[in-house]
Design a protein around this motif. Structure first.
Motif, PDB file in Angstrom:
ATOM      1  N   PRO A 142     -37.387  38.881 -33.389  1.00  0.00           N
ATOM      2  CA  PRO A 142     -37.904  39.877 -34.344  1.00  0.00           C
ATOM      3  C   PRO A 142     -37.152  39.813 -35.671  1.00  0.00           C
ATOM      4  N   PRO A 143     -37.764  40.313 -36.749  1.00  0.00           N
ATOM      5  CA  PRO A 143     -37.075  40.349 -38.042  1.00  0.00           C
ATOM      6  C   PRO A 143     -35.790  41.159 -37.945  1.00  0.00           C
ATOM      7  N   ARG A 144     -34.792  40.768 -38.729  1.00  0.00           N
ATOM      8  CA  ARG A 144     -33.525  41.493 -38.723  1.00  0.00           C
ATOM      9  C   ARG A 144     -33.699  42.867 -39.369  1.00  0.00           C
ATOM     10  N   THR A 145     -32.996  43.835 -38.842  1.00  0.00           N
ATOM     11  CA  THR A 145     -33.022  45.179 -39.416  1.00  0.00           C
ATOM     12  C   THR A 145     -32.165  45.200 -40.681  1.00  0.00           C
ATOM     13  N   PRO A 146     -32.328  46.224 -41.546  1.00  0.00           N
ATOM     14  CA  PRO A 146     -31.478  46.321 -42.742  1.00  0.00           C
ATOM     15  C   PRO A 146     -29.996  46.352 -42.398  1.00  0.00           C
ATOM     16  N   GLU A 147     -29.651  47.024 -41.293  1.00  0.00           N
ATOM     17  CA  GLU A 147     -28.240  47.072 -40.887  1.00  0.00           C
ATOM     18  C   GLU A 147     -27.734  45.685 -40.494  1.00  0.00           C
ATOM     19  N   GLN A 148     -28.602  44.920 -39.813  1.00  0.00           N
ATOM     20  CA  GLN A 148     -28.214  43.568 -39.431  1.00  0.00           C
ATOM     21  C   GLN A 148     -28.063  42.672 -40.650  1.00  0.00           C
ATOM     22  N   GLU A 149     -28.916  42.857 -41.640  1.00  0.00           N
ATOM     23  CA  GLU A 149     -28.823  42.057 -42.863  1.00  0.00           C
ATOM     24  C   GLU A 149     -27.490  42.309 -43.564  1.00  0.00           C
ATOM     25  N   ILE A 150     -27.074  43.574 -43.585  1.00  0.00           N
ATOM     26  CA  ILE A 150     -25.792  43.913 -44.213  1.00  0.00           C
ATOM     27  C   ILE A 150     -24.637  43.264 -43.445  1.00  0.00           C
ATOM     28  N   ALA A 151     -24.687  43.372 -42.107  1.00  0.00           N
ATOM     29  CA  ALA A 151     -23.632  42.771 -41.288  1.00  0.00           C
ATOM     30  C   ALA A 151     -23.612  41.254 -41.462  1.00  0.00           C
ATOM     31  N   LEU A 152     -24.797  40.639 -41.523  1.00  0.00           N
ATOM     32  CA  LEU A 152     -24.882  39.192 -41.686  1.00  0.00           C
ATOM     33  C   LEU A 152     -24.334  38.758 -43.039  1.00  0.00           C
ATOM     34  N   GLU A 153     -24.673  39.497 -44.095  1.00  0.00           N
ATOM     35  CA  GLU A 153     -24.180  39.158 -45.429  1.00  0.00           C
ATOM     36  C   GLU A 153     -22.658  39.263 -45.488  1.00  0.00           C
ATOM     37  N   ARG A 154     -22.119  40.315 -44.858  1.00  0.00           N
ATOM     38  CA  ARG A 154     -20.663  40.482 -44.834  1.00  0.00           C
ATOM     39  C   ARG A 154     -19.996  39.326 -44.087  1.00  0.00           C
ATOM     40  N   LEU A 155     -20.628  38.918 -42.981  1.00  0.00           N
ATOM     41  CA  LEU A 155     -20.082  37.830 -42.177  1.00  0.00           C
ATOM     42  C   LEU A 155     -20.138  36.506 -42.928  1.00  0.00           C
ATOM     43  N   GLU A 156     -21.263  36.227 -43.562  1.00  0.00           N
ATOM     44  CA  GLU A 156     -21.417  34.969 -44.304  1.00  0.00           C
ATOM     45  C   GLU A 156     -20.444  34.898 -45.475  1.00  0.00           C
ATOM     46  N   THR A 157     -20.266  36.026 -46.170  1.00  0.00           N
ATOM     47  CA  THR A 157     -19.327  36.053 -47.293  1.00  0.00           C
ATOM     48  C   THR A 157     -17.907  35.792 -46.813  1.00  0.00           C
ATOM     49  N   MET A 158     -17.531  36.444 -45.711  1.00  0.00           N
ATOM     50  CA  MET A 158     -16.181  36.265 -45.197  1.00  0.00           C
ATOM     51  C   MET A 158     -15.939  34.829 -44.751  1.00  0.00           C
ATOM     52  N   LEU A 159     -16.909  34.233 -44.056  1.00  0.00           N
ATOM     53  CA  LEU A 159     -16.755  32.845 -43.623  1.00  0.00           C
ATOM     54  C   LEU A 159     -16.673  31.903 -44.806  1.00  0.00           C
ATOM     55  N   ALA A 160     -17.447  32.186 -45.863  1.00  0.00           N
ATOM     56  CA  ALA A 160     -17.387  31.353 -47.063  1.00  0.00           C
ATOM     57  C   ALA A 160     -16.016  31.468 -47.724  1.00  0.00           C
ATOM     58  N   LEU A 161     -15.460  32.666 -47.766  1.00  0.00           N
ATOM     59  CA  LEU A 161     -14.129  32.858 -48.349  1.00  0.00           C
ATOM     60  C   LEU A 161     -13.068  32.106 -47.543  1.00  0.00           C
ATOM     61  N   ILE A 162     -13.160  32.185 -46.224  1.00  0.00           N
ATOM     62  CA  ILE A 162     -12.187  31.514 -45.361  1.00  0.00           C
ATOM     63  C   ILE A 162     -12.273  30.000 -45.526  1.00  0.00           C
ATOM     64  N   ASP A 163     -13.472  29.454 -45.354  1.00  0.00           N
ATOM     65  CA  ASP A 163     -13.626  28.004 -45.436  1.00  0.00           C
ATOM     66  C   ASP A 163     -13.373  27.494 -46.845  1.00  0.00           C
ATOM     67  N   GLY A 164     -13.745  28.280 -47.861  1.00  0.00           N
ATOM     68  CA  GLY A 164     -13.484  27.866 -49.235  1.00  0.00           C
ATOM     69  C   GLY A 164     -11.995  27.769 -49.521  1.00  0.00           C
ATOM     70  N   TRP A 165     -11.243  28.761 -49.047  1.00  0.00           N
ATOM     71  CA  TRP A 165      -9.780  28.729 -49.230  1.00  0.00           C
ATOM     72  C   TRP A 165      -9.173  27.548 -48.483  1.00  0.00           C
ATOM     73  N   VAL A 166      -9.617  27.329 -47.252  1.00  0.00           N
ATOM     74  CA  VAL A 166      -9.104  26.203 -46.468  1.00  0.00           C
ATOM     75  C   VAL A 166      -9.435  24.879 -47.153  1.00  0.00           C
ATOM     76  N   ASP A 167     -10.636  24.758 -47.727  1.00  0.00           N
ATOM     77  CA  ASP A 167     -11.011  23.530 -48.434  1.00  0.00           C
ATOM     78  C   ASP A 167     -10.070  23.242 -49.592  1.00  0.00           C
ATOM     79  N   VAL A 168      -9.774  24.270 -50.399  1.00  0.00           N
ATOM     80  CA  VAL A 168      -8.911  24.091 -51.569  1.00  0.00           C
ATOM     81  C   VAL A 168      -7.491  23.731 -51.146  1.00  0.00           C
ATOM     82  N   VAL A 169      -6.961  24.459 -50.185  1.00  0.00           N
ATOM     83  CA  VAL A 169      -5.592  24.206 -49.726  1.00  0.00           C
ATOM     84  C   VAL A 169      -5.484  22.820 -49.087  1.00  0.00           C
ATOM     85  N   THR A 170      -6.488  22.451 -48.293  1.00  0.00           N
ATOM     86  CA  THR A 170      -6.471  21.124 -47.661  1.00  0.00           C
ATOM     87  C   THR A 170      -6.556  20.017 -48.696  1.00  0.00           C
ATOM     88  N   GLN A 171      -7.392  20.206 -49.710  1.00  0.00           N
ATOM     89  CA  GLN A 171      -7.505  19.198 -50.762  1.00  0.00           C
ATOM     90  C   GLN A 171      -6.169  18.982 -51.459  1.00  0.00           C
TER      91      GLN A 171
END
Length: 469
Positions: free
Chosen positions: A304-333
């Motif tokens: 089923p389509p995601r609820t508005p609450e799920q969309e908010i949780a998903l956006e928060r999760l995606e942003t956090m993962l991007a911040l984590i992996d982005g920082w790791v990419d820079v430090v590793t480089q």
């Protein structure tokens, strides 16, 4: 309620006995072909595995339990992750030396890397990864399994004929147990497949190993790098640095792990089964055709389509993962600048991520939650800009507290973040930051002449967005 008070049908059977007998007949009475069931579920047609699966479902009906049966999960996971190769003594020594050198390189580029890990990083097998990550999967999957089980009960209650509702209400523990047993088997399949693909403890973004632990999987790393024209020692060092960066980050930002788990839990609370959508999809198809059923399940039409609450949780999760992996990419480089082929390895890691990383496959299979750090490229550029303009110490200090961490808006407008962190926007030339960001994003138009005229220069951050590559 005593046996004497329990309602019975005309034949003297208790309602839950009748329901149990009906389901057992479906599962074990020849009405469901195990080979077809395997095809629909995407499982290997292994008679022993299928027999065990059916037995576990029957066991769930006869002896309902609360929560996931983790023995079911372990059995399914180890079966899927078969061909487990032990780590040799030579590999143990080689990986120990690589981690030692990687630690030295890491402390040169980030203060986060100076924290002491609770135990020495090491090489592990697929089975060891399953064992070491068990507690984390239990923590993440518990709310998901409960939500799916609850959704299954709600669907049955809504769709059952009135004459069956009394029987079903008295059999809810058994229905919940069946739902959680089915989820447990699916979870085991997913974890087993993950164990065959993950290269390190931090490979999926989530900290699945115990707090502060770091590990690499030689068997999987060898398979992934097979055929590459790069020395295995270079590849090992590169991934040793990445893994240590992940482990040190979670040691430094102790709040981070709980924050991610809470985001997954929030998403799980919104899981439901859309019975109308299922009816519309199934109405026009031949449910006796396992191939057609398999295509429908794989297409995602029943999610089923995601609820508005799920969309908010998903956006928060995606942003956090991007911040984590982005920082790791820079430090590793920065830490692997001595490696001749570091850029080539980094590009292969990016491609691997773009085609569907283990995290996306795992959560997508479990709950339709695709954990892809969609803004990773922009987050990496943001961390690079902060590093070059303010220094590594100022960059790493943003992980000291959750409230200090950059937001999705900061990823979109990193110039404003740098201005805010610098404390004096007058001393930061907006056009210079704009050009710098364009360079970091790989915009070929950013090289050459500076922007002409003053009309557009005040609109920093809006005129340089480029299509994602």
């Amino acid at each position: 309620m005593s046996d004497q008070d329990t309602p019975r049908n005309n034949e003297g059977n208790q309602p839950d006995d009748e329901l149990r007998r009906m389901l057992e007949q479906l599962l074990g009475g020849g009405m469901i072909n195990p080979d077809q069931l395997a095809g629909v579920a995407g499982l290997p047609a292994d008679p022993q595995a299928l027999s065990q699966m059916l037995m576990q479902l029957q066991q769930a009906m006869r002896n309902p339990t609360e929560g996931i049966n983790w023995q079911v999960v372990r059995d399914a996971a180890r079966q899927t992750a078969a061909e487990n190769r032990e780590v040799s003594a030579e590999e143990e020594k080689e990986y120990e030396q690589a981690f030692g050198l990687a630690q030295l390189w890491l402390t040169e580029v980030t203060t986060v890397g100076s924290t002491v890990l609770p135990e020495q990083p090491r090489a592990i097998t697929r089975y060891e990864w399953l064992n070491l990550s068990h507690d984390t999967w239990a923590e993440i999957s518990g709310p998901v399994a409960e939500s799916i089980s609850r959704a299954l009960v709600d669907m049955i209650n809504e769709q059952a004929p009135e004459e069956y509702k009394s029987m079903i209400n008295q059999s809810l523990p058994m229905v919940r147990s069946i739902g959680q047993a089915m989820f447990g088997m699916q979870l085991g399949q997913v974890l087993g497949q993950l164990a065959k693909e993950v290269l390190s403890g931090g490979d999926i973004g989530m900290p699945v190993l115990e707090h502060g632990k770091a590990a690499l999987l030689p068997q999987n790393l060898s398979s992934w790098s097979e055929g590459l024209e790069i020395k295995p020692s270079e590849i090992l060092l590169y991934f040793a640095v990445r893994e240590l960066a992940h482990a040190h980050l979670y040691m430094h930002a102790r709040w981070l792990r709980l924050h991610l788990v809470n985001a997954v839990t929030e998403f799980a609370r919104g899981i439901r089964i859309d019975t109308e959508q299922i009816e519309d999809t199934v109405r026009g198809m031949d449910v006796s055709n396992p191939e057609e059923l398999k295509k429908v399940l794989q297409s995602g039409q029943l999610i089923p389509p995601r609820t508005p609450e799920q969309e908010i949780a998903l956006e928060r999760l995606e942003t956090m993962l991007a911040l984590i992996d982005g920082w790791v990419d820079v430090v590793t480089q920065d830490a692997t600048s001595r490696l001749p082929n570091a850029d080539a390895i980094a590009e292969m890691v990016r491609r691997r991520r773009a085609t569907g990383n283990p995290a996306e496959k795992a959560f997508g299979s479990l709950v339709g939650l695709e954990l892809r750090p969609r803004r990773l490229r922009e987050a990496t550029s943001m961390w690079r800009l902060v590093t070059e303009k303010l220094g590594a110490d100022a960059r790493d200090a943003l992980w000291d507290h959750r409230d200090a961490l950059p937001t999705g808006q900061d990823i979109s407008d990193p110039f404003a973040l740098v201005e805010r962190l610098s404390g004096s926007s007058e001393n930061v030339i907006t056009d210079e930051l704009d050009d710098e960001l364009a360079r970091l994003l790989g915009d070929p138009d950013s090289f050459g002449e500076a922007p002409q005229g003053g009309e557009d220069q005040g609109d920093a951050g809006s005129g340089h967005e480029k299509p994602r590559g």
